[in-house]
Each structure stands twice: as structure tokens, then as C-alpha cells.
Enzyme design. Structure first.
Site, PDB file in Angstrom:
ATOM      1  N   CYS A 182      -1.409   5.774   9.118  1.00 27.05           N
ATOM      2  CA  CYS A 182      -1.708   4.483   8.477  1.00 27.05           C
ATOM      3  C   CYS A 182      -2.831   4.733   7.491  1.00 27.05           C
ATOM      4  O   CYS A 182      -2.854   5.757   6.823  1.00 27.05           O
ATOM      5  CB  CYS A 182      -2.064   3.426   9.526  1.00 27.05           C
ATOM      6  SG  CYS A 182      -3.481   3.865  10.556  1.00 27.05           S
ATOM      7  N   ARG A 210       0.841  -1.203   0.000  1.00 26.77           N
ATOM      8  CA  ARG A 210       0.000   0.000   0.000  1.00 26.77           C
ATOM      9  C   ARG A 210       0.874   1.249   0.000  1.00 26.77           C
ATOM     10  O   ARG A 210       0.579   2.231  -0.685  1.00 26.77           O
ATOM     11  CB  ARG A 210      -0.950  -0.001   1.197  1.00 26.77           C
ATOM     12  CG  ARG A 210      -2.025  -1.073   1.128  1.00 26.77           C
ATOM     13  CD  ARG A 210      -2.994  -0.982   2.288  1.00 26.77           C
ATOM     14  NE  ARG A 210      -3.846   0.192   2.209  1.00 26.77           N
ATOM     15  CZ  ARG A 210      -4.681   0.578   3.178  1.00 26.77           C
ATOM     16  NH1 ARG A 210      -4.751  -0.113   4.318  1.00 26.77           N
ATOM     17  NH2 ARG A 210      -5.425   1.651   3.040  1.00 26.77           N
TER      18      ARG A 210
END
Length: 292
Positions: free
Chosen positions: A248, A190
Site C-alpha cells: 500500500c 493513487r
């Protein structure tokens, strides 16, 4: 935001952010003990059903999506922090008082338990702790579980503090790499922009370093020893006086990184909106690839 000195690395048991299953078992007779079950899985909404199927005796369930976060929005991200008033109401319904000894846990890896831990610290509960290894460690050690609805709890009238631990807003996150280390706690793919299953765009905040939270844990879901965590963060150029901020996807696993930093002797600052807020703003650039 500094690391503690070497001579202060050994914390008194009651001030350590983690607690073992054996330590928790010895506290069960403590009338002030409050055990909070915060289990949650990204993309699922059945944490309460898992709780009813088996939980630590006396535990009280906390729903991450509705009680540990405000409603999602592009402007604030997928899991904005709850308001002080809403989190206070949650703790009151859970029967938490200023004298409570609070232990949070989830199914194993402590990702959602760390979010609860961060909020408790933010509310002034400096001694709140996370059960290392979670429910998995508890059951594998042979300790009992309860099934079904827990006993009724008498609500409290607690008044909490707020903003007791550091956090930053999106503009601060944009400038942070120029004055400290900004850690991206998501999975490496990611960060690199190879996939993005949840948010509007792939990539990472320019200047951020990849530091997946899974690397904080051993194969059982327990945290690595403090010395190994210190080495992990040192390899990211984090030193005793390095300012550190963490993000995050939506601010959940970033709390886990901050917990790991504290175990290692460092203090991290949370960017609550995280990538979900950043990626929703077309004016914010996104970097891709393995480098900052």
C-alpha cells in the site's frame, strides 16, 4: 501460500481472524482478555485523545506511529516494521502474556487494527483477532464506553517470537508479478498516478494489480462476508495456489488486505516498505494508468 480447501472454510470461532461485538461482549468477564485500541488516522497524531474521549471498557491504547512502526526513512518507508525488541517492550507495557486473549480494534474500518493484528501474528499470537466494525459497531450495538485514563496495567515479562508470517523486501516485490499476484491496496487514483498526497512519486509498482482495501468493507465499515471476499479476489485471478503479495502506501492498509485475504481463505505476504519505500528509490520505475 495457498487457500484453504472448501471443506475447511468454516473456522472454529476461536481461530477466526474477526470477532463480532456480541462475541467480544461475552468475553468481557474473561480475566485473560486484553483489548487493544489502535485507532489512527493518516496525517493525524491525536489517536490517544480520541481514546480518552471514549473507548471500550478495559481497553489499552497503542500508538501506531511510535509503537507499531519504527521511525520513517526513505530507505525503509514511512512506517517500517518495529523491531522484535521494541514490539516486545510494547506488549510488556500493555501487560500482554502468552495466555492473553487479544482483540484489536480501531474507530471502524480496521485499517490500523489490522496492522496490530499482523504484528501480533508475526510475534506468534495465532489467535489474535480484530473487532469487526470497530468502536463504531460497539457503540451502535448499545455497548458501554469508558472515558478518561484506563486502569493501570501490570507489565508482563513476555518473550515473543518473530517472523512467524511471510513478508518480502523491495527486490522481491520487483520480481513478484512474474511469479504471483502483487496487489496494490491503495485507492485507485493513487494506483493510477493521478494523485500522490504522501510519497515522492505517483504511480504503482510495475505489474501490480489495483485492489483498494475499501472494497473489502460494507457501508458500516465491517468486512464483507467470506464468500463475497472470495469472489472479489477470484475476480483478480487469485486461485487456490496463487502466490499473493500486498503493498500500500506504507504497509498499514496492506495488512488490512492480508486480513481480508485470510477471511476469504487465502494467505497473503506483506511488503512492509510498500510504495513509500519504492517511490523513494529513483532506480525503481513507476507505472501509471489503470493497467499493471
Amino acid at each position: 501460500m495457498t487457500a484453504v480447501s472448501e471443506e475447511n472454510q468454516v473456522m472454529a470461532p476461536e481461530t477466526r481472524p474477526l470477532i463480532s461485538v456480541d462475541e467480544l461482549a461475552t468475553l468481557r468477564a474473561n480475566p485473560g482478555l486484553v483489548v487493544l485500541d489502535a485507532r489512527w488516522t493518516l496525517g493525524q497524531t491525536d489517536g490517544s485523545s480520541h481514546f480518552l474521549a471514549g473507548h471500550i471498557p478495559g481497553a489499552r491504547f497503542v500508538d501506531l506511529d511510535t509503537e507499531l512502526a519504527s521511525p520513517p526513512s526513505p530507505r525503509r518507508g514511512r512506517h517500517p516494521l518495529p523491531s522484535r525488541e521494541n514490539f516486545q517492550d510494547t506488549l510488556r507495557m500493555l501487560g500482554v502474556t502468552r495466555d492473553s486473549t487479544i482483540v484489536a480494534y480501531d474507530q471502524a474500518e480496521s485499517f490500523s487494527a489490522a496492522r496490530l493484528w499482523w504484528l501480533l501474528r508475526n510475534a506468534g499470537f495465532e489467535a489474535a483477532r480484530v473487532l469487526d466494525g470497530g468502536l463504531r459497531a460497539w457503540t451502535e450495538a448499545g455497548y458501554p464506553v469508558s472515558i478518561g485514563e484506563p486502569d493501570a496495567v501490570t507489565p508482563s515479562e513476555i518473550t515473543i517470537e518473530w517472523d512467524r508470517v511471510p513478508s518480502i523486501e523491495i527486490d522481491d516485490a520487483a520480481s513478484f508479478p512474474g511469479r504471483g499476484i502483487l496487489l496494490d491496496a491503495r485507492a485507485g487514483e493513487r494506483y493510477r498516478g493521478e494523485i500522490e498526497p504522501m510519497d515522492p512519486r505517483a504511480g504503482h509498482i510495475p505489474g501490480a494489480l489495483s485492489a483498494p482495501t475499501t472494497e473489502n468493507l460494507d457501508d458500516t465499515g465491517a468486512f464483507l462476508p467470506a464468500e463475497q471476499l472470495r469472489t472479489r479476489f477470484a475476480n483478480l485471478d487469485i486461485g487456490p495456489s496463487t502466490p499473493i503479495a500486498v503493498y500500500c502506501g506504507s504497509g498499514i492498509t496492506a495488512s488490512h488486505q492480508i486480513l481480508a485475504l485470510e477471511v476469504a481463505g487465502f494467505t497473503g505476504t506483506l511488503f512492509p516498505g510498500s510504495w513509500s519505500q519504492w517511490a523513494s528509490d529513483p532506480a525503481r520505475s513507476a507505472a501509471t494508468g489503470a493497467t499493471p
